[in-house]
Scaffold this motif. Structure first.
Motif, PDB file in Angstrom:
ATOM      1  N   LEU A  25       0.810  -1.214   0.000  1.00 22.81           N
ATOM      2  CA  LEU A  25       0.000   0.000   0.000  1.00 22.81           C
ATOM      3  C   LEU A  25       0.844   1.265   0.000  1.00 22.81           C
ATOM      4  CD1 LEU A  25      -2.836  -1.025   2.474  1.00 22.81           C
ATOM      5  CD2 LEU A  25      -2.841  -1.077  -0.031  1.00 22.81           C
ATOM      6  N   MET A  26       2.112   1.144   0.372  1.00 25.29           N
ATOM      7  CA  MET A  26       2.952   2.335   0.395  1.00 25.29           C
ATOM      8  C   MET A  26       3.184   2.898  -0.999  1.00 25.29           C
ATOM      9  SD  MET A  26       3.377   3.178   3.459  1.00 25.29           S
ATOM     10  CE  MET A  26       4.572   4.492   3.235  1.00 25.29           C
ATOM     11  N   LYS A  27       2.882   2.108  -2.025  1.00 29.27           N
ATOM     12  CA  LYS A  27       3.105   2.648  -3.373  1.00 29.27           C
ATOM     13  C   LYS A  27       2.154   3.797  -3.695  1.00 29.27           C
ATOM     14  CE  LYS A  27       0.424   0.047  -6.716  1.00 29.27           C
ATOM     15  NZ  LYS A  27       0.575  -0.677  -7.952  1.00 29.27           N
ATOM     16  N   TYR A  28       1.085   3.913  -2.905  1.00 28.67           N
ATOM     17  CA  TYR A  28       0.145   5.017  -3.136  1.00 28.67           C
ATOM     18  C   TYR A  28       0.544   6.289  -2.383  1.00 28.67           C
ATOM     19  CZ  TYR A  28      -2.624   1.099  -4.779  1.00 28.67           C
ATOM     20  OH  TYR A  28      -3.046  -0.017  -5.441  1.00 28.67           O
ATOM     21  N   GLY A  38       2.494   4.997  -7.362  1.00 28.47           N
ATOM     22  CA  GLY A  38       2.130   3.824  -8.154  1.00 28.47           C
ATOM     23  C   GLY A  38       3.315   2.904  -8.406  1.00 28.47           C
ATOM     24  N   ARG A  70       0.022  -4.529 -17.033  1.00 25.63           N
ATOM     25  CA  ARG A  70      -1.197  -4.881 -16.325  1.00 25.63           C
ATOM     26  C   ARG A  70      -1.921  -5.979 -17.106  1.00 25.63           C
ATOM     27  NH1 ARG A  70      -3.637  -2.186 -12.370  1.00 25.63           N
ATOM     28  NH2 ARG A  70      -2.311  -0.379 -12.734  1.00 25.63           N
ATOM     29  N   ALA A  81       0.709  -9.275  -7.676  1.00 25.81           N
ATOM     30  CA  ALA A  81      -0.377  -9.218  -6.697  1.00 25.81           C
ATOM     31  C   ALA A  81      -1.288  -8.017  -6.954  1.00 25.81           C
ATOM     32  CB  ALA A  81       0.194  -9.148  -5.286  1.00 25.81           C
ATOM     33  N   PHE A  82      -0.748  -6.958  -7.531  1.00 29.27           N
ATOM     34  CA  PHE A  82      -1.551  -5.775  -7.848  1.00 29.27           C
ATOM     35  C   PHE A  82      -2.245  -5.909  -9.199  1.00 29.27           C
ATOM     36  CE2 PHE A  82       1.066  -3.396  -4.722  1.00 29.27           C
ATOM     37  CZ  PHE A  82       0.030  -2.792  -4.027  1.00 29.27           C
ATOM     38  N   MET A 125       3.359  -1.684 -14.858  1.00 29.24           N
ATOM     39  CA  MET A 125       3.508  -1.843 -13.416  1.00 29.24           C
ATOM     40  C   MET A 125       4.988  -2.011 -13.135  1.00 29.24           C
ATOM     41  SD  MET A 125       0.001  -3.867 -12.716  1.00 29.24           S
ATOM     42  CE  MET A 125      -0.043  -3.355 -11.047  1.00 29.24           C
TER      43      MET A 125
END
Lengths: 623, 263
Positions: free
Chosen positions: B11-14, B56, B118, B197-198, B242
């Motif tokens: 979640l830190m990628k956001y 991202g 993606r 995973a994303f 990604m």
């Protein structure tokens, strides 16, 4: 990896995805299989506003101390995500688990200002919970409202299963215990609501019927079941040192409005300004002890890593141990580079001394909440500040090195004349003049004094002396603002003065909702259906959505704003027992019209009724 | 000066660059690290970051330098910080820089990336051919748009290497040969590569090593777009790629972590 309710692509296409992912330091994660009650705590505005609210931090921490409850957070999705969620039919979710809140046991909504009412409907709508409480079934969460606007919950009564009147620390434990017990026994929603209405402070709107006179005023307001009490008594904490308060507040990633540790030094206010609702509903004043505050300051700073702490209350200057507390903070935290912020201080020699030690004088400005321009009108509103106080305070401040002053005023106060309006400009000019009189030319170093005066529009609120008062129309507000603005231009020191005023139409609408009744629920719903959302954000407010809503429901706003309400009128909020009596407020209304002031709680008890709670300032020995 | 290397996943990628900086300031306070503060009326922690990572993107090789008043061993420092880092951020390594070293920001010259598409967004052209054509070309001109200007650059001269890995065997072979780019601490495989995973397709994987100086910073999307343009692959959408940043290097191609000594 932790799942998110929103897909990676949605998160990357919207503004500030941090608003929706949780994962902050000190956020509470539990095993949902091991709790009995799932509670979603909502502030119906954007994350940055909602995360700045102390009340939620207190209750979030307190609920999560119970092993059987998992309290999570939810805020209003911003308009960009709102669009996506509707398009893709994504149900609103809680930040911690990312689970849909429609599956929770409770959705608690704190209601801090009237202009968030359409956001409440947005939250329910996006959560896929029926907007009308009576349309909800056993599947849906119990929707419970709290916060200052619940002192007149009637305009939004239709949307809530229950309201909690007062401070959350008191009755939530019995409410959770009851819910758990009844859920286990398979009781129906209706039965739970009836039982819950017996808990002090819980108001279940569906259990009360309102009847109206031909002129639209309230004829009667009565419970329709034996369980519900005729009057609902506000709940407040009486021992402020033996009550839950967070040690580990959540630390947001993005910059939020209140991006610091908040130390609440006391609740209530001794002052009794007649326009101020908070000053009445949080009575009596109750302080926290120095020991309690030191302990909490340390644990919160240690656990968050925040570099700023703010001392919070309605009037921090009236906290009796302010000097000791501030000195302790300076001694222990200045060398750790922790900033100390002191909002809502009255300006005098003592506060200036403190502020000069904790602030950068060159950058900060001083604020005087004068509220009215003339002494006559300040007496009407019982604002215990005189022109002499302002002149003395500002002279001291100028000598201390400050050269920016802010003055706060209200336009449209009861009994206000055009002379009172113009007096705002004159007082502001006098403050600027005071600078030139106080600071000799050679010491001004080319710096010009800046006096910024801003005016909001007076809105009569329930549980104040002015609850009977008529309100100005939006047009009249604007006329007065222009009159005042013109007067500023005539002032000798007009180059040192700035005058700003609020959005007049927003204020008018807030006035309707503040003293409204159940008939307004359908208007709010229509406005929401017309697209109203984030009304408190000036740029989002579109008056037409509301005027159409009033028109289509046949509601005339003048009924709510323009009438001077008769003294014997039954108000929609009269069923709430806030301690402060209607008789006291009426006496205050009479005093106001006579321009008579009432001493503050520490000078003399005026018998407002709050002594019934058996503590606080009412039982302090008076000097 | 101490240089810290960290990874940013999940979640830190956001979380944007400025907010990561603010988060680290709080990590320093919570962990009680004796970090030095600047002088002046509003002192701030002496801390400087190598290069912002876009929202991202994930990373196995981010850097910042801090000045401390006192410190124990590198291992103690890493443990103390990791105990306070938010989920998704991990301090991987710490080294003491020699006196008068250039700071992390000034040192960055190159970067390596792992890029996937993606799910459902893999452009229809032959990547192996595209990459070998690209590497064999003398020059490849692309238009680079920034907020301020639009200019033509020769992207070929700014790319050190680019590889396409088509399956698990090729990826394994590549990683065995190239190693996990000096990650001393060994974050688990699961955590160092989470784009799948994303929602990324597992293959193809594009590995690239490109210029990342302040003057010429080649973003992975620009390079993939140029491969696509050369092969009629069409527009690569904003969120089609990604990306994991693997490491940052100085002008000589040395990882930024190799500028100092463990302590």
């Amino acid at each position: 990896m932790k799942k998110t309710a929103l897909s990676d692509e949605i998160l990357l296409k919207i503004e500030k995805p941090e608003r929706y992912i949780g994962n902050e330091i000190n956020a509470v994660i539990k095993d949902k299989e091991k709790v009995d009650i799932r509670y979603a705590m909502c502030f119906p505005d954007v994350y940055e506003i909602g995360m700045s609210h102390l009340g939620i931090q207190i209750l979030y921490d307190m609920f999560n101390k119970r092993d059987d409850v998992w309290c999570e957070r939810v805020y209003s999705p911003w308009v960009d995500l709102d669009r996506v969620m509707r398009e893709k039919n994504i149900p609103l979710f809680a930040l911690e688990s990312q689970d849909s809140i429609k599956d929770f046991d409770f959705l608690g909504i704190t209601i801090q200002y009237e202009m968030c009412y359409t956001n409440i409907l947005q939250v329910l709508d996006l959560a896929q919970i029926p907007l009308t409480a009576t349309d909800r079934t056993e599947e849906h969460p119990i929707v419970i409202g709290g916060g200052p606007c619940t002192y007149n919950p009637e305009p939004i009564a239709e949307f809530f299963d229950m309201f909690y009147i007062g401070e959350g620390e008191i009755s939530y434990d019995p409410l959770f215990d009851l819910y758990k017990e009844m859920k286990k026994n398979g009781a129906s929603r209706k039965d739970f609501l009836k039982e819950a209405s017996k808990i002090p402070g819980i108001y279940v709107p569906s259990l009360y019927d309102a009847e109206y006179n031909a002129d639209g005023t309230l004829a009667s307001f009565k419970p329709n079941v034996p369980e519900a009490p005729a009057r609902v008594k506000k709940q407040i904490v009486m021992d402020m040192n033996d009550v839950s308060y967070p040690d580990k507040p959540i630390v947001p990633f993005i910059r939020v409005t209140q991006d610091r540790v908040v130390l609440e030094v006391m609740r209530g206010c001794i002052r009794g300004c007649r326009f101020c609702q908070a000053g009445e509903i949080y009575r009596p004043v109750r302080e926290r002890s120095l020991d309690f505050l030191k302990k909490k300051a340390k644990s919160m700073l240690d656990s968050t890593g925040q570099d700023e702490i703010t001392l919070s209350s309605l009037s921090t200057s009236d906290y009796s141990q302010l000097g000791e507390l501030v000195h302790w903070l300076i001694d222990n935290y200045r060398d750790k580079y922790v900033n100390i912020s002191l909002p809502s201080l009255r300006i005098d020699a003592f506060s200036l001394d403190i502020m000069s030690r904790v602030q950068d004088i060159k950058k900060s400005s001083l604020t005087f909440a004068s509220e009215a321009g003339s002494q006559r009108l300040r007496n009407v509103i019982n604002k215990g500040i005189t022109e002499e106080n302002i002149m003395q305070g500002s002279a001291e401040a100028f000598k201390g090195g400050w050269n920016k002053v802010k003055l706060y005023f209200m336009l449209g106060l009861p009994t206000e004349t055009d002379e009172d309006v113009k007096a705002i400009a004159h007082l502001s000019d006098a403050v600027a003049m005071n600078y030139f009189d106080t600071i000799p030319k050679e010491n001004r170093k080319g710096v010009r004094v800046q006096v910024t005066s801003s005016a909001s529009f007076f809105i009569p609120k329930p549980f104040t002396a002015f609850q009977w008062a008529p309100m100005n129309t939006a047009d009249e507000f604007l006329r007065k603002a222009h009159l005042c603005s013109d007067e500023f231009r005539q002032m000798l020191n007009h180059k040192s003065l700035r005058f700003m005023y609020h959005e007049n139409e927003l204020s008018e609408l807030e006035g309707v909702l503040a003293r409204g009744d159940r008939k307004l629920s359908k208007v709010i719903r229509s406005a929401y259906e017309n697209g109203a959302l984030y009304d408190s954000w000036g740029e989002m407010f579109d008056k037409k959505r509301w005027t159409d809503a009033f028109a289509s429901n046949g509601i005339n706003i003048d009924f709510y704003t323009l009438r001077e309400r008769p003294e014997d009128e039954l108000f929609p909020w009269d069923f709430i027992d806030a301690g402060v009596t209607k008789k006291f407020l009426l006496d205050e209304w009479h005093q106001a019209l006579k321009g008579e002031v009432t001493p503050n709680c520490r000078q003399k008890c005026s018998g407002c009724g709050a002594a019934v709670f058996g503590g606080g300032v009412c039982f302090e020995s008076r000097k | 000066m101490i240089r810290l290397k960290f990874s940013k996943h999940g979640l830190m990628k956001y979380i944007g660059h400025l907010d990561v900086m603010r988060a680290f300031q709080k990590v320093m306070r919570r962990s009680g690290i004796d970090i030095a503060y600047s002088d002046g009326y509003s002192p701030h922690q002496i801390m400087s970051f190598a290069q912002p990572l876009g929202v991202g993107l994930e990373s196995n090789g981010e850097y910042f330098d801090i000045e401390v008043q006192s410190v124990g061993t590198a291992a103690q420092l890493i443990d103390a910080l990791n105990a306070q880092c938010p989920d998704g951020i991990r301090i991987l390594d710490a080294v003491q820089l020699p006196e008068k070293s250039a700071n992390a920001m000034a040192s960055v010259n190159q970067a390596s990336y792992t890029v996937r598409f993606r799910e459902g967004r893999i452009p229809a052209f032959d990547f192996n051919k595209a990459v070998s054509d690209f590497l064999n070309a003398e020059t490849v001109t692309v238009t680079k748009k920034t907020k301020k200007s639009t200019r033509e650059i020769d992207i070929r001269s700014l790319v050190y290497d680019i590889r396409v890995l088509n399956d698990a065997d090729e990826l394994k072979e590549y990683e065995e040969k190239n190693g996990y780019v000096s990650i001393s601490d060994g974050i688990s495989d699961e955590n160092r590569d989470t784009t799948v995973a994303f929602g990324a397709s597992a293959f193809p994987v594009i590995k690239m090593h490109v210029t990342a100086s302040s003057g010429d910073n080649i973003k992975p999307a620009l390079l993939v777009q140029s491969l696509s343009d050369m092969n009629g692959g069409g527009e690569i959408g904003d969120t089609d790629l990604m990306v994991i940043r693997e490491d940052l290097y100085d002008e000589s191609g040395k990882s930024l972590i190799d500028a100092g000594e463990r302590f």
